[in-house]
Design a protein around this motif. Structure first.
Motif, PDB file in Angstrom:
ATOM      1  N   ALA A  73      45.234-122.087  -2.840  1.00 20.56           N
ATOM      2  CA  ALA A  73      43.889-122.027  -3.421  1.00 20.56           C
ATOM      3  C   ALA A  73      43.392-123.413  -3.827  1.00 20.56           C
ATOM      4  CB  ALA A  73      43.867-121.090  -4.625  1.00 20.56           C
ATOM      5  N   LYS A  74      44.337-124.356  -4.028  1.00 18.64           N
ATOM      6  CA  LYS A  74      43.973-125.718  -4.424  1.00 18.64           C
ATOM      7  C   LYS A  74      43.694-126.611  -3.218  1.00 18.64           C
ATOM      8  CE  LYS A  74      47.365-125.213  -8.130  1.00 18.64           C
ATOM      9  NZ  LYS A  74      48.676-125.699  -8.621  1.00 18.64           N
ATOM     10  N   TYR A  75      44.032-126.138  -2.007  1.00 13.43           N
ATOM     11  CA  TYR A  75      43.806-126.982  -0.832  1.00 13.43           C
ATOM     12  C   TYR A  75      42.309-127.253  -0.664  1.00 13.43           C
ATOM     13  CZ  TYR A  75      48.557-125.604   0.703  1.00 13.43           C
ATOM     14  OH  TYR A  75      49.904-125.381   0.792  1.00 13.43           O
ATOM     15  N   THR A  76      42.010-128.468  -0.276  1.00 11.44           N
ATOM     16  CA  THR A  76      40.636-128.812   0.053  1.00 11.44           C
ATOM     17  C   THR A  76      40.517-128.924   1.571  1.00 11.44           C
ATOM     18  OG1 THR A  76      41.116-131.177  -0.158  1.00 11.44           O
ATOM     19  CG2 THR A  76      40.304-130.028  -2.122  1.00 11.44           C
ATOM     20  N   ALA A  77      39.292-129.010   2.059  1.00 16.50           N
ATOM     21  CA  ALA A  77      39.069-129.114   3.505  1.00 16.50           C
ATOM     22  C   ALA A  77      39.817-130.330   4.053  1.00 16.50           C
ATOM     23  CB  ALA A  77      37.579-129.228   3.803  1.00 16.50           C
ATOM     24  N   GLY A  78      40.584-130.107   5.079  1.00 17.91           N
ATOM     25  CA  GLY A  78      41.338-131.193   5.687  1.00 17.91           C
ATOM     26  C   GLY A  78      42.782-131.268   5.239  1.00 17.91           C
ATOM     27  N   ASP A  79      43.137-130.598   4.126  1.00 15.59           N
ATOM     28  CA  ASP A  79      44.536-130.576   3.690  1.00 15.59           C
ATOM     29  C   ASP A  79      45.387-129.816   4.698  1.00 15.59           C
ATOM     30  OD1 ASP A  79      43.991-131.994   1.423  1.00 15.59           O
ATOM     31  OD2 ASP A  79      44.001-130.266   0.069  1.00 15.59           O
ATOM     32  N   LYS A 168      39.470-122.049   5.473  1.00 16.75           N
ATOM     33  CA  LYS A 168      40.292-121.684   6.619  1.00 16.75           C
ATOM     34  C   LYS A 168      41.765-122.038   6.417  1.00 16.75           C
ATOM     35  CE  LYS A 168      39.701-125.900   9.406  1.00 16.75           C
ATOM     36  NZ  LYS A 168      39.298-126.430  10.729  1.00 16.75           N
ATOM     37  N   ASN A 169      42.043-122.987   5.500  1.00 10.74           N
ATOM     38  CA  ASN A 169      43.427-123.347   5.222  1.00 10.74           C
ATOM     39  C   ASN A 169      43.922-122.752   3.905  1.00 10.74           C
ATOM     40  OD1 ASN A 169      41.864-124.889   3.535  1.00 10.74           O
ATOM     41  ND2 ASN A 169      43.017-126.797   3.841  1.00 10.74           N
TER      42      ASN A 169
END
Length: 436
Positions: A73-79, A168-169
């Motif tokens: 849930a903490k991932y940002t776009a591109g992680d 998406k991630n």
């Protein structure tokens, strides 16, 4: 309680491999789930196999799965999503990894089945099903394909909102917890708090035990547990010291090797100075610093606090190389603690890997799992119970499994070529002579 864990296309694992805690007929050491579909599960699961056969890869899969669920849930776009596919097959190198776990929840006897299929860039599929205790039937909670979600109303959030806020991630289960407010997501609670992978030796584990010794509630438990495994000391003396983070004083403490790192808070770092009080030959008390103790003693100290937590809370602990650096009798003691209804009063489970074959002979065939490296480099995981019963030519429920394992009756032994090793050493000798 863990019922099953499956993984495919991860590190040394190519095709799906499954560790099942479901018992074979006649098993002795069981936990009751209260669910009619899965009425009982095993307390113990032990993985054995040669170095490089995939024991650590399988246990890493459990830890990686939990890490993704807890943190996505903490991932940002591109992680990047931290998964490593099986590299010895061209078709799998570009394919997603899959994890699936089946477990009994905490409050009720309902059983959950949760799975994810993902690669380093995005989540391809995600699903959560609930098998209720009243009927034993499985019901869909949600199914996700890419960014499309099919969910029941019990989620409490609209499908459109979930599709909009879930990257998406990111995992839908993680986002549900993020948006749930004070409402707990039962499946998330168990995966996050009651699945306890311990896969590397670390001073952090020693600090867990140390901090427990600072509290009156746990001090006597830890002390008695350490003494029960033959650690010879009169008492334990513990001091906590605080210093400013990244200061010269902290650097001196870290390089001095007399303290155990504990934790940080508000710009301060906290360290534990630990001494065992022992009697010298004259009968006087003599302090021995923790860092002066053997590797085995330090390893036992590190695991003691975690064991108290796991058994007290009814967790499922997953440990790689459980017998590393300490005597095999302690491994036997840990196994017996988890087997004992008096000691293990809240349904804790132990899943571990080890090289010590002596403990194999106190386990039953469905508690024993073998990892074997296939000719193509892929890991194959199987239980001795899968080899059949004694009548069908398989192992008995109990037996001298360690002896039979070393006789290569079950597979999983390393292929050792002594002649090849001797030739390699002789060629090294010749090379050294030429250089001279």
């Amino acid at each position: 309680m863990l019922i099953e864990f499956s993984v495919s296309n991860f590190q040394s694992i190519a095709e799906q491999q499954t560790l099942s805690m479901l018992p074979a007929k006649g098993s002795s050491y069981l936990l009751e789930t209260g669910n009619p579909y899965y009425p009982n599960v095993l307390r113990i699961g032990g993985l054995f196999g040669a170095n490089g056969s995939g024991k650590t890869s399988f246990l890493n899969a459990i830890q990686t799965f939990q890490n993704i669920v807890v943190n996505s849930a903490k991932y940002t776009a591109g992680d990047k999503i931290p998964v490593t596919p099986f590299k010895l097959d061209e078709s799998l190198r570009g394919s997603p990894t899959s994890f699936e776990i089946i477990f009994k929840g905490l409050v009720s006897s309902d059983v959950w089945r949760y799975g994810i299929t993902l690669d380093g860039e995005r989540v391809h599929k995600e699903w959560l099903y609930q098998r209720t205790a009243d009927t034993g039937r499985e019901r869909k909670t949600f199914v996700r394909n890419g960014q499309t979600i099919s969910a029941t109303k019990s989620l409490g959030l609209s499908k459109a909102l979930l599709e909009r806020v879930t990257g998406k991630n990111q995992l839908l289960l993680s986002k549900l917890e993020q948006f749930s407010g004070e409402d707990e997501i039962p499946a998330m609670v168990w995966i996050k708090l009651f699945l306890r992978p311990v896969l590397s030796s670390s001073n952090w584990f020693q600090s867990v035990t140390g901090r427990k010794l600072l509290t009156e509630q746990h001090s006597s438990q830890i002390t008695e547990l350490l003494k029960s495994i033959g650690m010879n000391f009169e008492s334990i003396r513990l001091k906590e010291r605080s210093v400013v983070e990244n200061s010269p004083e902290e650097t001196a403490i870290m390089t001095g090797d007399k303290h155990i790192y504990s934790h940080s808070s508000g710009g301060m770092a906290y360290y534990l100075e630990l001494e065992f009080e022992r009697r010298d030959r004259s009968g006087s008390s003599q302090p021995i610093y923790f860092h002066e103790e053997s590797l085995g003693t330090r390893a036992l100290f590190g695991i003691a606090g975690i064991l108290v937590d796991v058994i007290r809370m009814g967790m499922t602990i997953v440990v790689d190389e459980l017998n590393q650096s300490f005597h095999p009798e302690f491994l036997r003691l840990i196994v017996e603690l988890f087997r004992s209804p008096e000691a293990n009063f809240d349904s804790a489970q132990l899943i571990f890997s080890a090289h010590d074959t002596s403990v194999m002979s106190i386990l039953e065939r469905d508690e024993l799992w073998i990892t074997e490296k296939q000719p193509d480099g892929a890991t194959h995981l199987y239980s001795l119970a899968e080899l059949g019963t004694a009548k069908a030519g398989g192992p008995r429920r109990r037996g001298v499994f360690g002896k039979h394992y070393l006789e290569n009756k079950y597979g999983g032994l390393p292929e050792i070529d002594l002649i090849r090793a001797v030739k390699a050493m002789k060629s090294l000798e010749s090379s050294d002579a030429q250089e001279a």
